[in-house]
Design an enzyme around this catalytic site. Structure first.
Site, PDB file in Angstrom:
ATOM      1  N   GLU A 132       0.845  -1.211   0.000  1.00  0.00           N
ATOM      2  CA  GLU A 132       0.000   0.000   0.000  1.00  0.00           C
ATOM      3  C   GLU A 132       0.872   1.251   0.000  1.00  0.00           C
ATOM      4  O   GLU A 132       1.725   1.438   0.876  1.00  0.00           O
ATOM      5  CB  GLU A 132      -0.934  -0.009   1.218  1.00  0.00           C
ATOM      6  CG  GLU A 132      -2.016   1.038   1.104  1.00  0.00           C
ATOM      7  CD  GLU A 132      -3.051   0.940   2.224  1.00  0.00           C
ATOM      8  OE1 GLU A 132      -3.400  -0.188   2.634  1.00  0.00           O
ATOM      9  OE2 GLU A 132      -3.503   1.998   2.683  1.00  0.00           O
ATOM     10  N   LYS A 174      -7.706  -1.332  11.095  1.00  0.00           N
ATOM     11  CA  LYS A 174      -7.091  -1.751   9.821  1.00  0.00           C
ATOM     12  C   LYS A 174      -5.853  -0.895   9.558  1.00  0.00           C
ATOM     13  O   LYS A 174      -4.803  -1.386   9.137  1.00  0.00           O
ATOM     14  CB  LYS A 174      -8.112  -1.625   8.686  1.00  0.00           C
ATOM     15  CG  LYS A 174      -7.642  -2.165   7.345  1.00  0.00           C
ATOM     16  CD  LYS A 174      -6.885  -1.170   6.505  1.00  0.00           C
ATOM     17  CE  LYS A 174      -6.447  -1.765   5.184  1.00  0.00           C
ATOM     18  NZ  LYS A 174      -5.565  -0.880   4.421  1.00  0.00           N
ATOM     19  N   ASP A 210       3.909 -14.729  11.282  1.00  0.00           N
ATOM     20  CA  ASP A 210       2.631 -15.156  10.702  1.00  0.00           C
ATOM     21  C   ASP A 210       1.607 -14.027  10.870  1.00  0.00           C
ATOM     22  O   ASP A 210       1.023 -13.858  11.938  1.00  0.00           O
ATOM     23  CB  ASP A 210       2.204 -16.430  11.440  1.00  0.00           C
ATOM     24  CG  ASP A 210       0.879 -16.991  10.956  1.00  0.00           C
ATOM     25  OD1 ASP A 210       0.142 -16.271  10.243  1.00  0.00           O
ATOM     26  OD2 ASP A 210       0.577 -18.141  11.306  1.00  0.00           O
ATOM     27  N   HIS A 215      -2.740  10.248   0.260  1.00  0.00           N
ATOM     28  CA  HIS A 215      -2.957   8.934  -0.323  1.00  0.00           C
ATOM     29  C   HIS A 215      -2.812   8.979  -1.843  1.00  0.00           C
ATOM     30  O   HIS A 215      -2.121   8.181  -2.437  1.00  0.00           O
ATOM     31  CB  HIS A 215      -4.383   8.516   0.039  1.00  0.00           C
ATOM     32  CG  HIS A 215      -4.507   7.063   0.351  1.00  0.00           C
ATOM     33  ND1 HIS A 215      -4.159   6.549   1.571  1.00  0.00           N
ATOM     34  CD2 HIS A 215      -4.934   6.030  -0.390  1.00  0.00           C
ATOM     35  CE1 HIS A 215      -4.372   5.269   1.570  1.00  0.00           C
ATOM     36  NE2 HIS A 215      -4.838   4.922   0.382  1.00  0.00           N
TER      37      HIS A 215
HETATM   38  C1  MEV Z   1      -6.070   2.889   4.871  1.00  0.00           C
HETATM   39  O1  MEV Z   1      -5.331   1.766   4.483  1.00  0.00           O
HETATM   40  C2  MEV Z   1      -6.097   3.020   6.371  1.00  0.00           C
HETATM   41  C3  MEV Z   1      -6.969   4.146   6.906  1.00  0.00           C
HETATM   42  O2  MEV Z   1      -8.302   4.016   6.417  1.00  0.00           O
HETATM   43  C4  MEV Z   1      -6.962   4.023   8.414  1.00  0.00           C
HETATM   44  C5  MEV Z   1      -7.935   4.934   9.133  1.00  0.00           C
HETATM   45  O3  MEV Z   1      -8.958   5.319   8.560  1.00  0.00           O
HETATM   46  O4  MEV Z   1      -7.651   5.216  10.310  1.00  0.00           O
HETATM   47  C6  MEV Z   1      -6.467   5.481   6.464  1.00  0.00           C
END
Ligand code: MEV
Length: 438
Positions: free
Chosen positions: A85, A280, A296, A393
């Site tokens: 990513e 995430k 792992d 991003h």
């Molecule tokens: C993207 O991979 C992760 C985010 O969505 C985490 C978040 O929203 O805190 C940017």
């Protein structure tokens, strides 16, 4: 539709590829050539990778990156990260740089216990089973001595075995709930080997136990397996600074920034839809280190998300508060990691990653990995409450879009310059490429 194939795993690599080409790629040479492009010319290294798993036909690359400037417990680290990513490594590096001038990260291992269970069925008097368990308990330990000998030399071993009556939940269901210390090993093989021996001891000893009736003697083992839920293999990490050391801008004073940040974390603590995305983002950092160091990541993911639900509702793994003008941001996460065994001594890049970290023991790696998760979350929340996530991003994603269009070095140079002052969107990149190419 491809025909059923038998004995596929026994075919040579070339024959496996031939079969795939014939049945899935209409004998398209391009497919074969893609697979071959990713082979390593070093035959020994390729064989090593082939033998990590079954039916290997090629290698699957992920970028191996590094995030420098991490100050953790007053020591500086450059953290290896394997992740595709685009914005993750940049975000980690940015957070590391920000906190290095504010005391850095503090991290601490809180516990290192791992769990394994033998799940079994016993049809009979539970009091008799308890008596039986007390009388045979020393034998469980005795009969795994050949497995635990080396682990004990390193300071680990079995720390507890409990009989748990689960008949309220499922008729006749009991467990041996066992605790282990595996020191620097992740310990899955060690734990599973011990558990399978416990299961044998349990069934054999039950047959010879005079107080059991014939039915009671027939204990049925359902399964013996470690648990990836490791709430007692915990690490915490934190950062803190005076509120006025936090970012400030024309839109947001440092205090407003701190309050907005804390509020964003509260939302993740209370709202599961947000918490999953929030966590995430934490796992973006954690998984990247876990993968780079040969651990792992599925086990780590499963354990982390289960821990996030430990109070009955899925919640944030990080927390933040402001007290006496001090902003504190922290994480608490279970991380059953190893720095010996598994891929750690086999995969050359994993060995290199561990070397880069100064050959940490498992506890140190737990600390470093938790910090990577906290840094990632700090960077994400920082963007979310200020510019929004897309600005950074999409800047990072720009290169992916350019590569999709086979942009030349010169085109890339011009477009990177253009998008320094213009918003990156997929359609705008396409428009600008087309313009350049006209
Ligand atoms: C993207 O991979 C992760 C985010 O969505 C985490 C978040 O929203 O805190 C940017």
């Amino acid at each position: 539709m491809a025909p059923i194939v038998s004995g596929f795993s026994k075919l040579s690599k070339d024959d496996k590829i031939k079969w795939l080409a014939e049945h899935h790629f209409s004998n398209d040479n391009n497919a074969i050539s893609i697979l071959e492009t990713y082979w390593n010319s070093d035959k020994k290294l390729q064989r090593l990778h082939d033998e990590f798993t079954e039916n290997t036909i090629s290698n699957y690359y992920l970028p191996f990156s590094v995030a420098p400037n991490f100050l953790i417990n007053d020591k500086r680290y450059t953290i290896p990260m394997a992740i595709e990513e685009s914005s993750v490594v940049a975000a980690a590096s940015k957070a590391a740089k920000f906190w290095q001038n504010r005391g850095g990260f503090k991290a601490e291992v809180l516990s290192t216990t791992k769990i394994g269970q033998v799940h079994f069925t016993y049809k009979g008097d539970s009091k008799k089973l308890e008596q039986f368990f007390i009388s045979v308990k020393p034998k469980f330990i005795e009969q795994v001595k050949h497995i635990t000998k080396n682990m004990e030399k390193r300071g680990g071993g079995i720390t507890n075995i409990e009989l748990r009556n689960k008949t309220d939940e499922i008729e006749g269901y009991y467990q041996l709930h066992c605790s282990f210390e595996t020191v620097d090993a992740m310990g899955a093989n060690f734990i599973n080997s011990c558990l399978e021996q416990f299961a044998k001891t349990l069934t054999t000893e039950a047959k010879d136990y005079d107080s059991f009736s014939d039915t009671e003697k027939e204990i049925e083992i359902i399964m013996s397996i470690l648990s990836n839920y490791v709430p007692q293999c915990l690490v915490s990490a934190s950062v803190s600074c005076k509120v006025d050391e936090l970012p400030n801008s024309a839109q947001l004073s440092s205090l407003e920034y701190a309050e907005k940040f804390v509020r964003a974390i509260r939302i993740a603590e209370t709202e599961p839809y947000r918490a999953v995305t929030h966590n995430k983002g934490i796992m973006n950092g954690i998984d990247a280190v876990v993968l780079a160091t040969g651990n792992d990541f599925r086990a780590i993911e499963a354990g982390a998300h289960a821990y996030a639900s430990k109070n009955g509702r899925y919640s944030s793994l990080t927390h933040a508060d402001i007290k006496d003008d001090i902003f504190t941001f922290s994480i608490e996460i279970p991380l059953a990691l190893g720095t010996v065994g598994g891929l750690t001594s086999l995969h050359p890049l994993v060995k290199l990653a561990l070397q880069l970290l100064g050959k940490p023991n498992a506890r140190k790696l737990m600390e470093i990995t938790a910090v990577a998760g906290l840094a990632q979350n700090f960077a994400a929340i920082n963007s979310l409450i200020t510019t929004g996530i897309q600005q950074g991003h999409m800047k990072m994603h720009l290169m992916n879009i350019l590569n999709q269009f086979d942009a030349t070095v010169n085109e890339k140079k011009q477009l990177i310059e253009y998008f320094k002052t213009n918003t990156v969107t997929h359609s705008e990149v396409v428009t600008q490429i087309e313009k350049l190419r006209q």
